[in-house]
Design a protein around this motif. Structure first.
Motif, PDB file in Angstrom:
ATOM      1  N   ALA A 100       0.849  -1.191   0.000  1.00 56.18           N
ATOM      2  CA  ALA A 100       0.000   0.000   0.000  1.00 56.18           C
ATOM      3  C   ALA A 100       0.882   1.237   0.000  1.00 56.18           C
ATOM      4  CB  ALA A 100      -0.927   0.018   1.211  1.00 56.18           C
ATOM      5  N   THR A 101       0.509   2.221  -0.813  1.00 56.64           N
ATOM      6  CA  THR A 101       1.255   3.473  -0.878  1.00 56.64           C
ATOM      7  C   THR A 101       0.304   4.639  -0.651  1.00 56.64           C
ATOM      8  OG1 THR A 101       0.994   3.669  -3.285  1.00 56.64           O
ATOM      9  CG2 THR A 101       2.902   2.455  -2.486  1.00 56.64           C
ATOM     10  N   ALA A 102       0.781   5.642   0.056  1.00 58.91           N
ATOM     11  CA  ALA A 102      -0.020   6.829   0.366  1.00 58.91           C
ATOM     12  C   ALA A 102       0.554   8.028  -0.364  1.00 58.91           C
ATOM     13  CB  ALA A 102      -0.025   7.090   1.875  1.00 58.91           C
ATOM     14  N   SER A 103      -0.311   8.947  -0.746  1.00 53.31           N
ATOM     15  CA  SER A 103       0.149  10.104  -1.503  1.00 53.31           C
ATOM     16  C   SER A 103      -0.610  11.362  -1.114  1.00 53.31           C
ATOM     17  CB  SER A 103      -0.026   9.847  -3.011  1.00 53.31           C
ATOM     18  OG  SER A 103       0.232  11.026  -3.762  1.00 53.31           O
ATOM     19  N   TRP A 104       0.068  12.486  -1.365  1.00 59.89           N
ATOM     20  CA  TRP A 104      -0.584  13.778  -1.157  1.00 59.89           C
ATOM     21  C   TRP A 104      -1.662  14.045  -2.190  1.00 59.89           C
ATOM     22  CZ3 TRP A 104       3.303  18.093   0.656  1.00 59.89           C
ATOM     23  CH2 TRP A 104       3.807  17.733   1.914  1.00 59.89           C
ATOM     24  N   ASP A 105      -1.810  13.177  -3.183  1.00 61.66           N
ATOM     25  CA  ASP A 105      -2.918  13.346  -4.129  1.00 61.66           C
ATOM     26  C   ASP A 105      -4.251  12.877  -3.542  1.00 61.66           C
ATOM     27  OD1 ASP A 105      -2.880  10.556  -4.234  1.00 61.66           O
ATOM     28  OD2 ASP A 105      -2.197  10.435  -6.296  1.00 61.66           O
ATOM     29  N   GLY A 106      -4.236  12.427  -2.277  1.00 64.24           N
ATOM     30  CA  GLY A 106      -5.463  12.025  -1.595  1.00 64.24           C
ATOM     31  C   GLY A 106      -5.842  10.572  -1.785  1.00 64.24           C
ATOM     32  N   ARG A 129      -4.788  -1.002  -7.314  1.00 73.11           N
ATOM     33  CA  ARG A 129      -6.160  -0.527  -7.135  1.00 73.11           C
ATOM     34  C   ARG A 129      -6.087   0.809  -6.396  1.00 73.11           C
ATOM     35  NH1 ARG A 129      -8.653  -4.713  -4.142  1.00 73.11           N
ATOM     36  NH2 ARG A 129      -8.965  -5.722  -6.146  1.00 73.11           N
ATOM     37  N   VAL A 130      -6.818   1.807  -6.859  1.00 68.12           N
ATOM     38  CA  VAL A 130      -6.799   3.134  -6.261  1.00 68.12           C
ATOM     39  C   VAL A 130      -7.951   3.261  -5.266  1.00 68.12           C
ATOM     40  CG1 VAL A 130      -6.921   5.615  -6.692  1.00 68.12           C
ATOM     41  CG2 VAL A 130      -5.733   4.124  -8.321  1.00 68.12           C
ATOM     42  N   LEU A 131      -7.611   3.601  -4.023  1.00 65.46           N
ATOM     43  CA  LEU A 131      -8.607   3.775  -2.973  1.00 65.46           C
ATOM     44  C   LEU A 131      -8.763   5.262  -2.675  1.00 65.46           C
ATOM     45  CD1 LEU A 131      -7.488   0.964  -0.469  1.00 65.46           C
ATOM     46  CD2 LEU A 131      -9.038   0.791  -2.444  1.00 65.46           C
ATOM     47  N   THR A 132      -9.997   5.732  -2.671  1.00 68.01           N
ATOM     48  CA  THR A 132     -10.289   7.129  -2.345  1.00 68.01           C
ATOM     49  C   THR A 132     -11.279   7.179  -1.194  1.00 68.01           C
ATOM     50  OG1 THR A 132     -12.074   7.221  -3.983  1.00 68.01           O
ATOM     51  CG2 THR A 132      -9.880   7.890  -4.711  1.00 68.01           C
ATOM     52  N   GLY A 133     -11.198   8.227  -0.423  1.00 71.01           N
ATOM     53  CA  GLY A 133     -12.085   8.361   0.724  1.00 71.01           C
ATOM     54  C   GLY A 133     -11.692   9.517   1.622  1.00 71.01           C
ATOM     55  N   HIS A 134     -10.412   9.862   1.644  1.00 67.74           N
ATOM     56  CA  HIS A 134      -9.964  11.015   2.405  1.00 67.74           C
ATOM     57  C   HIS A 134     -10.262  12.309   1.644  1.00 67.74           C
ATOM     58  CE1 HIS A 134      -7.988   9.042   5.757  1.00 67.74           C
ATOM     59  NE2 HIS A 134      -7.405   8.193   4.915  1.00 67.74           N
ATOM     60  N   LYS A 135     -10.404  13.399   2.383  1.00 68.28           N
ATOM     61  CA  LYS A 135     -10.712  14.694   1.780  1.00 68.28           C
ATOM     62  C   LYS A 135      -9.460  15.534   1.548  1.00 68.28           C
ATOM     63  CE  LYS A 135     -15.307  14.843   3.875  1.00 68.28           C
ATOM     64  NZ  LYS A 135     -16.218  15.580   4.801  1.00 68.28           N
ATOM     65  N   SER A 136      -8.304  14.977   1.891  1.00 66.87           N
ATOM     66  CA  SER A 136      -7.053  15.705   1.712  1.00 66.87           C
ATOM     67  C   SER A 136      -5.938  14.691   1.497  1.00 66.87           C
ATOM     68  CB  SER A 136      -6.785  16.581   2.941  1.00 66.87           C
ATOM     69  OG  SER A 136      -5.688  17.439   2.717  1.00 66.87           O
ATOM     70  N   GLY A 137      -4.696  15.178   1.479  1.00 68.67           N
ATOM     71  CA  GLY A 137      -3.576  14.293   1.240  1.00 68.67           C
ATOM     72  C   GLY A 137      -3.473  13.193   2.272  1.00 68.67           C
ATOM     73  N   VAL A 138      -3.020  12.017   1.832  1.00 74.91           N
ATOM     74  CA  VAL A 138      -2.826  10.883   2.736  1.00 74.91           C
ATOM     75  C   VAL A 138      -1.362  10.873   3.167  1.00 74.91           C
ATOM     76  CG1 VAL A 138      -3.089   8.401   3.049  1.00 74.91           C
ATOM     77  CG2 VAL A 138      -4.600   9.622   1.475  1.00 74.91           C
ATOM     78  N   HIS A 165     -13.966  -0.143   1.119  1.00 76.99           N
ATOM     79  CA  HIS A 165     -14.357   1.216   1.506  1.00 76.99           C
ATOM     80  C   HIS A 165     -13.681   1.570   2.822  1.00 76.99           C
ATOM     81  CE1 HIS A 165     -17.158  -1.324   3.780  1.00 76.99           C
ATOM     82  NE2 HIS A 165     -17.222  -0.316   4.640  1.00 76.99           N
ATOM     83  N   GLY A 166     -13.483   2.869   3.052  1.00 79.08           N
ATOM     84  CA  GLY A 166     -12.829   3.343   4.254  1.00 79.08           C
ATOM     85  C   GLY A 166     -13.835   3.764   5.310  1.00 79.08           C
ATOM     86  N   ARG A 167     -13.728   3.155   6.489  1.00 77.48           N
ATOM     87  CA  ARG A 167     -14.605   3.497   7.608  1.00 77.48           C
ATOM     88  C   ARG A 167     -13.831   4.364   8.604  1.00 77.48           C
ATOM     89  NH1 ARG A 167     -15.307   1.104  12.667  1.00 77.48           N
ATOM     90  NH2 ARG A 167     -13.984  -0.672  12.043  1.00 77.48           N
ATOM     91  N   PRO A 168     -14.297   5.578   8.889  1.00 75.32           N
ATOM     92  CA  PRO A 168     -13.575   6.436   9.836  1.00 75.32           C
ATOM     93  C   PRO A 168     -13.609   5.858  11.247  1.00 75.32           C
ATOM     94  CG  PRO A 168     -15.137   7.713   8.515  1.00 75.32           C
ATOM     95  CD  PRO A 168     -15.455   6.271   8.288  1.00 75.32           C
ATOM     96  N   ILE A 169     -12.440   5.778  11.860  1.00 72.98           N
ATOM     97  CA  ILE A 169     -12.387   5.356  13.262  1.00 72.98           C
ATOM     98  C   ILE A 169     -11.834   6.452  14.162  1.00 72.98           C
ATOM     99  CG2 ILE A 169     -12.185   2.906  12.697  1.00 72.98           C
ATOM    100  CD1 ILE A 169      -9.189   3.154  13.459  1.00 72.98           C
ATOM    101  N   VAL A 170     -11.155   7.451  13.577  1.00 71.44           N
ATOM    102  CA  VAL A 170     -10.636   8.581  14.342  1.00 71.44           C
ATOM    103  C   VAL A 170     -10.935   9.858  13.573  1.00 71.44           C
ATOM    104  CG1 VAL A 170      -8.552   9.764  15.143  1.00 71.44           C
ATOM    105  CG2 VAL A 170      -8.786   7.306  15.505  1.00 71.44           C
ATOM    106  N   LYS A 171     -11.441  10.854  14.280  1.00 70.01           N
ATOM    107  CA  LYS A 171     -11.591  12.204  13.742  1.00 70.01           C
ATOM    108  C   LYS A 171     -10.885  13.141  14.716  1.00 70.01           C
ATOM    109  CE  LYS A 171     -15.967  11.251  11.381  1.00 70.01           C
ATOM    110  NZ  LYS A 171     -17.405  11.626  11.210  1.00 70.01           N
TER     111      LYS A 171
END
Length: 441
Positions: free
Chosen positions: A124-130, A154-163, A194-200
């Motif tokens: 898994a790789t994370a990017s500032w492209d969200g 596979r591209v996963l989206t769900g965050h509203k900003s950079g990962v 899908h991404g389930r939020p566990i921390v805000k």
């Protein structure tokens, strides 16, 4: 912002005396250490702002030069095998016996973190492209003579900003943290993930460590918290008055969690008792950007603004004075340098040397720059934009470069955006360069 000259001096690992006993330093990079990993055989691997990866055999580094920009994240699942990501948006497989680095995937923004799940053949790789790229590794390195990987991204989206961070739990659960202040637990299979939020958290989250029993995270506001990986319920809070949290490392067998921050401290947490066991001032100036434990948990490796990786014995951390100077010239007080030198140190020195000859810095030397055609320093790998450019560097073109910024003056070049707004500051920089880059120096 890349292309290191082929004749590079390889500086061996050497040992520097400390207060009580020796700590280890790995020297040879031409820029700050951005990430550190330890391979299964104990080999230390370092990523740097100088675009390179160093694979250390205990005395001498082997340089892997596949990236075209700063290398920010890496992992080393096998001896000498490195998976790295950088500011060039690419994730690469690198190995000393591979003539060309292999591209795993490419994001649309800088790669901020990499996690590997060998039990389930996933990366898994994370990017500032969200986004998060989840890659199925069908075949891990088996033979240098044939392509070692087959990739199914596979591209996963769900965050509203950079990962900023991504991590696998030992059982295989995937988690990610973002500048949007959330941590997502990625659930489901195949196309239904899908991404389930566990921390805000409310502030951007920079780092994650995940086990099957707890999740640790570090945030921009200095928050260092331990929560349940399924519910997000808080288990413990180790937030101190230091921010931001920039690095984390965990050693399961010795129950040690290391946390590095922007003020230069390494906080060691005993995860068996959930208490702070040590709190070490690692730097005199600047942040702790990178942390990794040795395989036996007896050494903590760290990197910061210095061009050096440091390894301290954990058992005697309290006996050491800060080692990482962080005293880069661009951090000196304004009244200690003439204005032209100060502009160079702040805007140029991290990427460019003034001296002739090989350099491990990310950009080409500025020695002899006046009257030189852009893109012509031997041994430097320029972008297509500068390769064959008609630009001749002189007072007018250097002034225009910093007046408009490289991204506007030379669109598509590797140079980061650097604008010097005041005409007098640009004039002083040009005078400094003319005095310090002439062929006769």
């Amino acid at each position: 912002m890349r292309g290191l000259a082929p004749l590079i001096s390889l500086l061996a690992l050497w040992v520097t005396p400390a207060v009580a006993q020796d700590f280890t330093t790995l020297k040879g990079h031409g820029g700050p250490i951005m990430d550190i990993a330890v391979a299964p055989d104990g080999t230390v691997v370092t990523a740097s702002f100088d675009n390179s990866v160093g694979v250390w055999d205990g005395r001498t580094p082997t340089w892997l030069e596949g990236h075209d920009a700063a290398v920010i994240a890496l992992t080393s699942p096998e001896t000498q095998l490195v998976i790295s990501g950088g500011d060039d948006f690419r994730v690469l497989v690198q190995h000393p016996e591979l003539s060309t680095a292999l591209r795993v995937t490419e994001h649309k923004g800088k790669v901020s973190d990499i996690a590997i799940d060998l039990r389930n053949d996933r990366l898994a790789t994370a990017s500032w492209d969200g986004t998060i790229h989840l890659v199925t590794i069908v075949r891990l390195l088996q033979s240098i003579d044939s392509p070692p990987f087959d990739f199914l991204p596979r591209v996963l989206t769900g965050h509203k900003s950079g990962v900023n961070a991504v991590a696998f739990a030992p059982s295989g659960g995937l988690y990610s943290a973002s500048s949007d202040g959330t941590i997502l637990n990625w659930e489901g299979r195949d196309t239904a993930i899908h991404g389930r939020p566990i921390v805000k958290h409310g502030f951007g989250i920079n780092k994650l460590i995940v086990t099957d029993d707890w999740l640790a995270y570090g945030a921009v506001d200095g928050g260092t918290r331990i929560v349940h990986p399924e519910t997000g319920d808080q288990i413990s809070d180790f937030t101190l008055d230091r921010r931001p949290i920039l690095s984390m490392a965990y050693h399961a067998d010795t129950h040690q969690l290391a946390v590095g921050d922007g003020q230069g401290y390494i906080m060691m947490i005993d995860t068996a008792a959930w208490k702070i066991s040590r709190d070490f001032r690692a730097t005199r100036n600047g942040p702790v950007w990178a942390l990794a434990f040795s395989n036996d948990g007896q050494t903590i490796w760290a990197g910061g603004l210095d061009d050096v990786a440091y390894g301290w014995p954990v058992a005697s951390l309290d006996e050491y004075d800060p080692a990482i100077n962080g005293e880069r010239s661009f951090l000196q007080a304004a009244d200690t340098m003439p204005n032209g030198e100060r502009q160079f140190m702040r805007k140029c020195s991290i990427c460019h040397a003034l001296e002739a000859g090989p350099s491990r810095k990310a950009g080409p030397t500025m020695h002899g720059v006046f009257g030189r055609r852009a893109g012509t320093v031997p041994g430097y790998s320029y972008s297509d934009t500068l390769d064959g450019s008609p630009i001749i560097w002189d007072e007018a073109t250097i002034d225009a470069l910093f007046d408009q910024g490289p991204d506007h003056y030379i669109p598509g070049s590797k140079m980061p955006m650097q604008v010097i707004a005041k005409p007098q500051d640009r004039a002083d920089l040009i005078t400094f360069l003319k005095d310090n880059t002439s062929q006769g120096d």
